[in-house]
Design a protein around this motif. Sequence first.
Motif, PDB file in Angstrom:
ATOM      1  N   PRO A  43      -6.338   8.722  -0.818  1.00 23.71           N
ATOM      2  CA  PRO A  43      -6.567   7.299  -1.103  1.00 23.71           C
ATOM      3  C   PRO A  43      -7.973   7.003  -1.626  1.00 23.71           C
ATOM      4  O   PRO A  43      -8.962   7.282  -0.945  1.00 23.71           O
ATOM      5  CB  PRO A  43      -6.328   6.619   0.238  1.00 23.71           C
ATOM      6  N   CYS A  75      -9.402   4.203  -1.867  1.00 23.72           N
ATOM      7  CA  CYS A  75     -10.044   3.149  -1.072  1.00 23.72           C
ATOM      8  C   CYS A  75     -10.896   3.737   0.054  1.00 23.72           C
ATOM      9  O   CYS A  75     -11.928   3.162   0.423  1.00 23.72           O
ATOM     10  CB  CYS A  75      -9.009   2.177  -0.513  1.00 23.72           C
ATOM     11  N   LYS A  89      -5.165  -4.981   4.308  1.00 24.39           N
ATOM     12  CA  LYS A  89      -4.159  -4.139   3.658  1.00 24.39           C
ATOM     13  C   LYS A  89      -3.066  -3.752   4.648  1.00 24.39           C
ATOM     14  O   LYS A  89      -3.268  -3.836   5.853  1.00 24.39           O
ATOM     15  CB  LYS A  89      -4.787  -2.886   3.046  1.00 24.39           C
ATOM     16  N   CYS A 106      -8.347   0.327  -5.621  1.00 27.19           N
ATOM     17  CA  CYS A 106      -6.908   0.525  -5.402  1.00 27.19           C
ATOM     18  C   CYS A 106      -6.140   0.407  -6.722  1.00 27.19           C
ATOM     19  O   CYS A 106      -6.118  -0.661  -7.337  1.00 27.19           O
ATOM     20  CB  CYS A 106      -6.368  -0.493  -4.403  1.00 27.19           C
ATOM     21  N   HIS A 122      -0.217   4.263   0.781  1.00 24.81           N
ATOM     22  CA  HIS A 122      -0.747   5.247   1.724  1.00 24.81           C
ATOM     23  C   HIS A 122      -0.857   6.595   1.014  1.00 24.81           C
ATOM     24  O   HIS A 122      -0.252   7.592   1.402  1.00 24.81           O
ATOM     25  CB  HIS A 122       0.096   5.301   2.998  1.00 24.81           C
ATOM     26  N   CYS A 133       0.845  -1.196   0.000  1.00 24.74           N
ATOM     27  CA  CYS A 133       0.000   0.000   0.000  1.00 24.74           C
ATOM     28  C   CYS A 133       0.882   1.249   0.000  1.00 24.74           C
ATOM     29  O   CYS A 133       1.851   1.333   0.753  1.00 24.74           O
ATOM     30  CB  CYS A 133      -0.908  -0.004   1.229  1.00 24.74           C
ATOM     31  N   ALA A 141      -3.012  -3.298  -3.980  1.00 23.90           N
ATOM     32  CA  ALA A 141      -2.380  -3.484  -2.673  1.00 23.90           C
ATOM     33  C   ALA A 141      -3.337  -3.933  -1.573  1.00 23.90           C
ATOM     34  O   ALA A 141      -2.952  -3.991  -0.418  1.00 23.90           O
ATOM     35  CB  ALA A 141      -1.692  -2.185  -2.253  1.00 23.90           C
ATOM     36  N   ILE A 142      -4.584  -4.242  -1.936  1.00 26.41           N
ATOM     37  CA  ILE A 142      -5.539  -4.705  -0.937  1.00 26.41           C
ATOM     38  C   ILE A 142      -5.913  -6.149  -1.267  1.00 26.41           C
ATOM     39  O   ILE A 142      -6.261  -6.459  -2.400  1.00 26.41           O
ATOM     40  CB  ILE A 142      -6.788  -3.804  -0.886  1.00 26.41           C
TER      41      ILE A 142
END
Length: 162
Positions: free
Chosen positions: A65, A67, A117, A101, A61, A59, A105-106
């Motif tokens: 974001p 997400c 994540k 994403c 970050h 992720c 990354a999830i």
Amino acid sequence: MKPYELVIDHEACWGCRTCEVACKQEFSTAPGVQLLYVTELSGPDESGREQFSFRVNVCRHCDDPPCVDSCPESAISQRDDGIVVLDEEACSGCRSCIDSCPYGAIAFDEQDGVARKCNLCHKRVDNGLVPACADNVCLAHCIYFGDRESVENQRNSRVGRK
């Protein structure tokens, strides 16, 4: 407070995957669930010789974001320090965050029916430690964590720059 950064020098990574192991140990994720994973890339160079490189996928970050906005349960939030955290108790398992994403990354934990994540080991960070993947487990020393100035100092000292 300065936001934290996790910076990975992909050119220095040699694919040992100790970061994967450290993450797996830290979170005891179900089989098949990886919050961080190393991808091997290969192909011929200009002269036709096979070349290999590795990418650590985790992720990012993000500053904004996607997400967070995509989660109908508000199970994902961004802390003031920039760390994006998923509350698994609030997660309904709809997978909207996974679809949103851009970095893949999830992960989805089939066993528990929730998304998972990287949370930058925020509990470790809150106690003055660094994320498990950056805690001197990386044999190539290519994972850096801290505020922007700290990360730059770490990188410069490891590669002999000023």
